[in-house]
Design an enzyme around this catalytic site. Structure first.
Site, PDB file in Angstrom:
ATOM      1  CG  HIS A  17      -2.008  -1.127   1.411  1.00  0.00           C
ATOM      2  ND1 HIS A  17      -1.997  -1.811   2.475  1.00  0.00           N
ATOM      3  CD2 HIS A  17      -2.995  -1.383   0.522  1.00  0.00           C
ATOM      4  CE1 HIS A  17      -3.160  -2.723   2.170  1.00  0.00           C
ATOM      5  NE2 HIS A  17      -3.553  -2.400   1.155  1.00  0.00           N
ATOM      6  CE  LYS A  41     -11.392  -7.439   2.382  1.00  0.00           C
ATOM      7  NZ  LYS A  41     -10.000  -6.564   2.026  1.00  0.00           N
ATOM      8  NE  ARG A  90      -3.375  -7.441  -4.269  1.00  0.00           N
ATOM      9  CZ  ARG A  90      -3.958  -8.014  -3.656  1.00  0.00           C
ATOM     10  NH1 ARG A  90      -3.553  -8.777  -2.445  1.00  0.00           N
ATOM     11  NH2 ARG A  90      -5.224  -8.415  -3.824  1.00  0.00           N
ATOM     12  CB  SER A 128      -4.430  -6.741   4.922  1.00  0.00           C
ATOM     13  OG  SER A 128      -4.166  -5.419   4.473  1.00  0.00           O
TER      14      SER A 128
HETATM   15  N1  COA Z   1      -0.233  -3.990  -1.923  1.00  0.00           N
HETATM   16  C1  COA Z   1      -0.444  -4.811  -0.929  1.00  0.00           C
HETATM   17  N2  COA Z   1      -1.640  -5.333  -0.770  1.00  0.00           N
HETATM   18  C2  COA Z   1      -2.761  -4.848  -1.413  1.00  0.00           C
HETATM   19  C3  COA Z   1      -2.421  -3.892  -2.382  1.00  0.00           C
HETATM   20  C4  COA Z   1      -1.248  -3.517  -2.561  1.00  0.00           C
HETATM   21  N3  COA Z   1      -0.916  -2.388  -3.579  1.00  0.00           N
HETATM   22  N4  COA Z   1      -3.627  -3.521  -2.946  1.00  0.00           N
HETATM   23  C5  COA Z   1      -4.501  -4.043  -2.533  1.00  0.00           C
HETATM   24  N5  COA Z   1      -3.863  -5.022  -1.569  1.00  0.00           N
HETATM   25  C6  COA Z   1      -4.759  -5.961  -0.860  1.00  0.00           C
HETATM   26  C7  COA Z   1      -5.458  -5.441   0.375  1.00  0.00           C
HETATM   27  O1  COA Z   1      -4.502  -5.215   1.833  1.00  0.00           O
HETATM   28  C8  COA Z   1      -6.604  -6.302   0.612  1.00  0.00           C
HETATM   29  O2  COA Z   1      -6.026  -7.483   1.495  1.00  0.00           O
HETATM   30  P1  COA Z   1      -7.402  -8.423   2.213  1.00  0.00           P
HETATM   31  O3  COA Z   1      -8.278  -8.738   1.171  1.00  0.00           O
HETATM   32  O4  COA Z   1      -6.176  -9.406   2.623  1.00  0.00           O
HETATM   33  O5  COA Z   1      -7.741  -7.646   3.321  1.00  0.00           O
HETATM   34  C9  COA Z   1      -6.943  -6.802  -0.717  1.00  0.00           C
HETATM   35  O6  COA Z   1      -5.568  -6.568  -1.505  1.00  0.00           O
HETATM   36  C10 COA Z   1      -7.960  -6.135  -1.519  1.00  0.00           C
HETATM   37  O7  COA Z   1      -7.834  -4.784  -1.396  1.00  0.00           O
HETATM   38  P2  COA Z   1      -9.170  -3.663  -1.879  1.00  0.00           P
HETATM   39  O8  COA Z   1      -9.497  -4.282  -3.246  1.00  0.00           O
HETATM   40  O9  COA Z   1      -8.578  -2.329  -1.818  1.00  0.00           O
HETATM   41  O10 COA Z   1     -10.315  -4.038  -1.044  1.00  0.00           O
HETATM   42  P3  COA Z   1     -10.492  -3.298   0.549  1.00  0.00           P
HETATM   43  O11 COA Z   1     -11.107  -3.992   1.229  1.00  0.00           O
HETATM   44  O12 COA Z   1      -8.814  -2.950   1.198  1.00  0.00           O
HETATM   45  O13 COA Z   1     -11.129  -1.819   0.136  1.00  0.00           O
HETATM   46  C11 COA Z   1     -12.973  -0.586  -0.388  1.00  0.00           C
HETATM   47  C12 COA Z   1     -12.222  -2.019  -0.378  1.00  0.00           C
HETATM   48  C13 COA Z   1     -12.942  -0.135   1.238  1.00  0.00           C
HETATM   49  C14 COA Z   1     -12.167   0.707  -0.978  1.00  0.00           C
HETATM   50  C15 COA Z   1     -14.248  -0.579  -0.762  1.00  0.00           C
HETATM   51  O14 COA Z   1     -15.042  -1.433  -0.148  1.00  0.00           O
HETATM   52  C16 COA Z   1     -15.186   0.777  -0.661  1.00  0.00           C
HETATM   53  O15 COA Z   1     -14.888   1.579  -1.424  1.00  0.00           O
HETATM   54  N6  COA Z   1     -15.825   0.778   0.346  1.00  0.00           N
HETATM   55  C17 COA Z   1     -16.594   2.102   0.769  1.00  0.00           C
HETATM   56  C18 COA Z   1     -18.167   1.796   0.391  1.00  0.00           C
HETATM   57  C19 COA Z   1     -18.385   1.613  -1.145  1.00  0.00           C
HETATM   58  O16 COA Z   1     -18.319   2.683  -1.784  1.00  0.00           O
HETATM   59  N7  COA Z   1     -18.639   0.647  -1.593  1.00  0.00           N
HETATM   60  C20 COA Z   1     -18.873   0.670  -3.107  1.00  0.00           C
HETATM   61  C21 COA Z   1     -20.204   0.861  -3.515  1.00  0.00           C
HETATM   62  S1  COA Z   1     -20.806   0.142  -5.005  1.00  0.00           S
END
Ligand code: COA
Length: 160
Positions: A17, A41, A90, A128
């Protein structure tokens, strides 16, 4: 001023990140790292704890702010007047989910663009969950998360 949002659960923030955030700061005037809610989650750290870990991990980065929001990302984008959402890609497996989110966010808020930065090759496999599993089984997480938060994670998840 061009503002970008780097949203995620950050449970916890990883070096993968941080790499994306650092690179985003070279493209925008201000980057807001946003702890948002992914309803599918169950997090190990509270939003405040995640916020605090991100804050301590980004103190050296200029132009970075940290915030938390429990509503729709599109509404937050609107609220702060951001022009972009920046996410790391990724692998191909990330694409389908990310594509869905882009389409949904565009429908809700069609002014901001979503920009994908390809993750640095050394962090392609990182997530994560991977860090948390490593910590739970007593592995060394120092290569994968910022030094400032290794203690927080081991204290919460490591076996004492
Ligand atoms: N390096 C390492 N790990 C990474 C990464 C990177 N560059 N990019 C992503 N990851 C990992 C994250 O740690 C996460 O790991 P985990 O699944 O073990 O927790 C995984 O990849 C998925 O990441 P991401 O796709 O960014 O999901 P997230 O749960 O971290 O975030 C939100 C998602 C919170 C941004 C999304 O749910 C959101 O926008 N929520 C707000 C409500 C909303 O508007 N929803 C959409 C309505 S349609």
């Amino acid at each position: 001023m061009k503002i970008a949002i780097c949203p995620g659960s950050f449970d916890p923030i990883t070096k993968g990140h941080l790499d994306i955030i650092a690179r985003a700061t070279t493209l925008f005037d201000k980057v807001i790292v946003l702890v948002a809610v992914n309803p599918s989650k169950r997090c190990s750290f509270t939003a405040e704890e995640r916020l605090d870990m991100i804050r301590r991990s980004t103190t050296q980065m200029e132009r970075v702010e940290v915030d938390t929001f429990s509503g729709l990302l599109a509404d937050y984008v609107d609220q702060v007047g951001a022009c972009a959402i920046v996410k790391g890609l990724r692998a191909v497996s990330d694409f389908e989910y990310e594509f869905q989110l882009v389409m949904a966010n565009r429908k809700l808020h069609n002014k901001a663009e979503t920009i994908f930065l390809t993750t640095a090759s050394e962090y392609m496999f990182l997530s994560s969950s991977f860090v948390k599993e490593l910590a739970e089984f007593g592995g060394n997480i120092a290569d994968f998360v910022p030094a400032e938060i290794v203690g927080d994670i081991m204290e919460r998840l490591g076996k004492s």
